[in-house]
Design an enzyme around this catalytic site. Sequence first.
Site, PDB file in Angstrom:
ATOM      1  N   GLU A  63      14.559  -5.512  -4.678  1.00 58.42           N
ATOM      2  CA  GLU A  63      13.540  -4.459  -4.828  1.00 58.42           C
ATOM      3  C   GLU A  63      13.272  -4.518  -6.335  1.00 58.42           C
ATOM      4  O   GLU A  63      13.891  -4.577  -7.159  1.00 58.42           O
ATOM      5  CB  GLU A  63      13.988  -3.447  -4.422  1.00 58.42           C
ATOM      6  CG  GLU A  63      13.054  -2.050  -4.497  1.00 58.42           C
ATOM      7  CD  GLU A  63      13.438  -0.799  -4.134  1.00 58.42           C
ATOM      8  OE1 GLU A  63      14.393  -0.763  -3.200  1.00 58.42           O
ATOM      9  OE2 GLU A  63      13.118   0.288  -4.923  1.00 58.42           O
ATOM     10  N   GLU A 108      20.952   1.230  -3.465  1.00 64.37           N
ATOM     11  CA  GLU A 108      21.287   1.778  -4.676  1.00 64.37           C
ATOM     12  C   GLU A 108      22.351   2.885  -4.550  1.00 64.37           C
ATOM     13  O   GLU A 108      22.365   3.884  -4.497  1.00 64.37           O
ATOM     14  CB  GLU A 108      20.133   2.692  -5.079  1.00 64.37           C
ATOM     15  CG  GLU A 108      18.710   1.807  -5.609  1.00 64.37           C
ATOM     16  CD  GLU A 108      17.653   2.429  -5.957  1.00 64.37           C
ATOM     17  OE1 GLU A 108      17.590   3.794  -5.953  1.00 64.37           O
ATOM     18  OE2 GLU A 108      16.760   1.653  -6.738  1.00 64.37           O
TER      19      GLU A 108
END
Length: 498
Positions: free
Chosen positions: A318, A216
């Site tokens: 994810e 991220e």
Amino acid sequence: MRLLLYILCCFLLINMSCSKKQEQLIVEVYETSASGNKLTKITDFSPEKVKDSIKILSDKKLQTITGFGGAFTESSAYLLNKLSKENRDKILKAYFSKDGANYSLTRTHMNSCDFSLNQYSYSPVEDDLMLEHFTIEDDMDDLIPMIKDAMSASEDGFKIFASPWTAAPWMKDNNDWVGGKLLPKYYDTWALFFSKYVDAYEAENIPIWGFTVENEPHGNGNNWESMHFTPEEMTDFVQNHLGPKLEADGKGDKIILGYDQNREGLKEWVDVMYATEESSKYYDGTAIHWYESTYDFFPEALQYAHNKAPNKYLIETEGCVDSEVPKWKDDIWYWSKEATDWGWDWAPEHQKHLHPKYAPVNRYARDIIGCLNNWVDGWVDWNMVLDRQGGPNWFKNWCVAPVIVDPDADEVYFTPLYYTMAHFSKYIRPGAEVLDVENSDEDIMVTAAKNPDGSIAVVIFNEGKQTKDFNLSLNEKAINVQIKGQAIQTIIIPTNTK
């Protein structure tokens, strides 16, 4: 006499033609449903009024599957160590054995993440440019034993890729675990970090398949471990530091996946990553997450990313039901539109429509099928095991996992999400080729793949509450099949089917 022979021949030809058209497809059907099936083999169904059809186009082959699986986190590993040996083994076999979900692609974290017991780094000594004090000591008690025991439970083996949430604070411009950027003067040290990690894990007999460059890179709202990159900064790091370092250290075969965040930002990232031959040289593919929406899998973005780099990986690395405390031994909750996610409370007003309440099973099944039908070749869940609170998580970022445990009572709950994942991981194996499908019923979702052994797995998801009857066909063979409302089916067509 000739007329009689002619009539007889015509009759035989017509009969043979009819028989050919009516030749039955041999299948095995496994179903998970809100009504209680859990990968249950279905042998008794009587379709009525069959008007819809699913046709497998075996000559139209798409992407090759890398695998399906979940993540090894310190939280999951810690919980397994608090259970009895019997229950610990039961969970690992359920995930990794051939009789279980047979996971084939897995992830783990480098340094700590929010699903760690505390914050730590493998490079604890400041300004250790050559990482002479590099250590994976923090992984030795829980994480590494979990991975090793999973390897022992797996007959087929599985791939592991690792992701950093952040470098140690001393390498960053804000000197903090959360947010900030990697200082350019430490780019070479951070590239060395990846190489050292491979050496340390392989010294423990744990092979590392590859990496995502940064979990991220847009950050996570400055809540837990994070480190920010722009597409240009990450590509500079990969092109001029990480890729060359791994290559120089004899680790050029390690996979490097760029980006590693939500799909809405894909275009911006792949345009930079794959802009030139030089920029794309060390990128083996793109990693994505699903948190942009509870229901939209963003097919246009996935198609764009594939078309930008059609010969590279596109892997969901994810996804989980986040911002929820899991329900304990309450299967129907996982089939009900009662869960929310981070966006229910925190998304900006113009994005609220992307975050309605949703059913957790629906989200998993819908997203995985949507991904497979739009060039994604691997799909990895987040934590494999969490407790009844949805942790442990040092930031109290509670989430749901397919397996929930109560370590104090030594109890295990396999939620419907476990069986949902198994519908894909157990039956669609690495090296399978995704096949195109014609589906006449827009209310059900379908994907299909041909396994290396020649068998074909067809996964069907019926989100609605009405039973669906349909005709499934492959080449000249067909069978009428029925799927319950709120159900997932995997239909296996054996190897010997022509």
